[in-house]
Enzyme design. Structure first.
Site, PDB file in Angstrom:
ATOM      1  N   ASP A  47      -8.519   4.674  -1.355  1.00  0.00           N
ATOM      2  CA  ASP A  47      -7.980   3.042  -0.852  1.00  0.00           C
ATOM      3  C   ASP A  47      -7.232   2.609  -1.979  1.00  0.00           C
ATOM      4  OD1 ASP A  47      -7.501   0.761   0.384  1.00  0.00           O
ATOM      5  OD2 ASP A  47      -8.930   0.990   1.944  1.00  0.00           O
ATOM      6  N   HIS A  89      -2.036   0.559   7.071  1.00  0.00           N
ATOM      7  CA  HIS A  89      -2.437   0.983   5.864  1.00  0.00           C
ATOM      8  C   HIS A  89      -1.899   2.547   5.349  1.00  0.00           C
ATOM      9  CE1 HIS A  89      -4.444  -0.086   2.205  1.00  0.00           C
ATOM     10  NE2 HIS A  89      -5.150   0.863   2.117  1.00  0.00           N
ATOM     11  N   CYS A 147       0.947  -1.210   0.011  1.00  0.00           N
ATOM     12  CA  CYS A 147      -0.049  -0.065  -0.058  1.00  0.00           C
ATOM     13  C   CYS A 147       0.835   1.236  -0.033  1.00  0.00           C
ATOM     14  CB  CYS A 147      -1.164  -0.184   1.344  1.00  0.00           C
ATOM     15  SG  CYS A 147      -0.194  -0.401   2.752  1.00  0.00           S
TER      16      CYS A 147
END
Length: 517
Positions: free
Chosen positions: A196, A178, A66
């Site tokens: 996201d 994240h 990520c």
């Protein structure tokens, strides 16, 4: 036999609101719709960076990637070094096309990254090394009010983007730590739009700023430090185009130590009495594999792209690289280095290591290019360049552009790769490859060494005892005396040096600031 599958999760709502939601949840008199929030934020001018970000929206290729995907999105949205498309690939030398970010190998081994992800400090380090301006804040050293102000500033502009590092658990989502970019802000509802990067898991969604702050104000168990956020924008100067440091070879640690620690000690010798002694001390003590530490960069493309023509963008990038090369060769330091390398009866093995014919250099670059196109950067030994052909194109005015075409083969077939080679026009001559070809002066040991010495931190020379020699070498390597284009190139290289030292000293987590020049 069974196989694993990964499926999209249902976004817990509340607290998050799906970006594309047409069905809102009634709260008093408010109807919270994802699209409604988006349209209202656009009207209020707090979605300015959204469209550039969404144009380069990436899905992380692995559950732990990520941080890389978020940074890649932002670098592309800012058009940092617009000649390259950044990608979140980890089996390569650097973030991007595998050639231009030496900090990648320095900050993490890709197998470890695949298992555990990347820390906040390492993402910041990669962003610095890519040539971005980065301001990073851990939550314990900032406040929610400051965070909100930064969110508002970034979402009302398209030249700054914010990456958040947070814990998913606060949003009732599965997973833990994240990274994702912030794509917009709704001031009335005080909500941020998280783009996201785990699109296989959750869609973009709106979350309340207080809850996002709470999710950032958590401890990363891997480092024992708070998470936080970073503001990424363009520097006023451009990143380097022609030269880059490389950590692909494992010797980078010993080489960087030699240049930053050992060399100043060697220069403190009483035998260093003039500039020739300074350069001789440096060149005669270089570690093995030194030529692997600094590289010049040639652009590659598939042969079918644009046929035999160069696009205007390719011409522009090539012209800038050639101007940088020309400016390096016009420095007084270059003349000293050239004179020394020619006068010592080839005593310096470095010259033999760094010099090679254009066709040999291009053959290696063709293999690397084919590897990049195959998505396996850093594994160019899988390819073999069967043949090369040097051509000259009239690309920019009367100046010829040198292009080396190579045929690269592996077990799956063959591929044609073009290499756009910057050359010193003052020494370029067109002659014959058969009849009409080129014999250009491509970047070599003299100019690469010159760029390297110009990029060394100024304190490198401070141990020289003879004040006259010290003043002379400081004048030769002073970035202030360089033309603006070359100065930008050198300052970027110097920044890479200092970031690599930070990596070597394991200080990427505690020192988030840009390297001092």
């Amino acid at each position: 036999m069974a196989m694993a599958g990964l499926y999209r999760r249902v976004l817990p709502s509340p607290p998050a609101i799906d970006f594309a939601s047409n069905e809102g949840k009634a709260t008093g008199t408010d109807l919270l719709l994802g699209l409604q929030l988006f349209l209202e934020a656009i009207q209020n001018g707090t979605m300015e960076g959204f469209f550039k970000l969404i144009s380069y929206f990436q899905t992380q290729s692995e559950p732990a990637y990520c941080g890389l995907a978020s940074l890649s999105m932002v670098l592309n949205a800012l058009a940092i070094d617009p000649g390259r498309k950044w990608k979140a690939s980890t089996n390569c030398q650097g973030l991007g096309d595998g050639s231009m970010n030496p900090c990648w190998t320095a900050v993490s081994h890709w197998r470890r990254l695949k298992l555990k992800g990347i820390s906040f400090g390492k993402v910041v380090c990669l962003a610095h090394c890519a040539g971005a301006k980065v301001e990073a804040f851990r939550s314990n050293l900032s406040t929610i009010d400051d965070f909100r102000k930064h969110v508002m500033a970034c979402t009302t502009s398209d030249d700054c983007h914010l990456i958040s590092s947070y814990h998913r658990g606060l949003f009732k989502q599965t997973g833990s730590g994240h990274f994702s970019p912030i794509g917009g802000y709704h001031a009335e509802k005080d909500m941020a739009l998280i783009l996201d990067v785990a699109r296989f898991k959750y869609p973009p969604h709106w979350v309340p700023i207080p809850l996002l702050w709470e999710a950032m104000n958590t401890i990363d168990e891997a480092t024992g430090l708070h998470r936080g956020f970073m503001l990424v924008s363009k520097l006023n100067r451009a990143p380097a185009l022609l030269y880059t440091l490389s950590c692909k070879h494992e010797s980078w640690v010993s080489i960087s130590k030699h240049l930053m620690v050992d060399l100043p000690v060697l220069l403190s010798s009483d035998n260093v009495k003039d500039i020739k002694d300074v350069l001789s001390t440096l060149l005669s003590n270089l570690p093995p594999n030194f030529a692997e530490f600094i590289k010049w960069v040639a652009e590659v493309r598939r042969q079918e792209e644009n046929g035999q023509k160069l696009s205007e963008e390719e011409k522009g990038r090539l012209a800038i690289k050639e101007e940088v090369l020309k400016q390096v060769q016009e420095t007084p330091l270059y003349k000293h280095i050239t004179s020394l390398l020619l006068s010592e009866d080839s005593v310096y093995q470095l010259k033999a290591e760094m010099e090679s014919s254009l066709t040999n250099v291009a053959a290696s670059i063709c293999c690397q290019g084919a590897d990049i196109f195959a998505g396996r950067s850093g594994l160019s030994d899988r390819f073999c360049c069967r043949q090369t052909c040097v051509r000259c194109y009239r690309a920019t005015g009367d100046n010829p552009a040198t292009v080396v075409s190579g045929t690269v083969v592996n077990g799956n077939g063959e591929q044609g790769v073009d290499v756009l080679v910057p050359t010193s026009q003052a020494k370029t001559s067109c002659c014959s490859s058969g009849k009409n070809g080129c014999s250009p002066m491509h970047p070599g040991s003299n100019d690469v060494l010159t760029a390297l010495l110009l990029a060394l931190p100024p304190q490198t020379w401070s141990h020289i005892k003879d004040m006259k020699v010290l003043q002379e070498i400081e004048n030769l390597v002073s970035a202030e005396n360089l033309p603006p284009l070359l100065q930008e190139e050198i300052l970027h290289l110097r920044g890479q040096f200092l970031l690599l030292k930070r990596c070597k000293d394991n200080k990427v987590e505690e020192d988030l600031a840009a390297p001092p020049f």
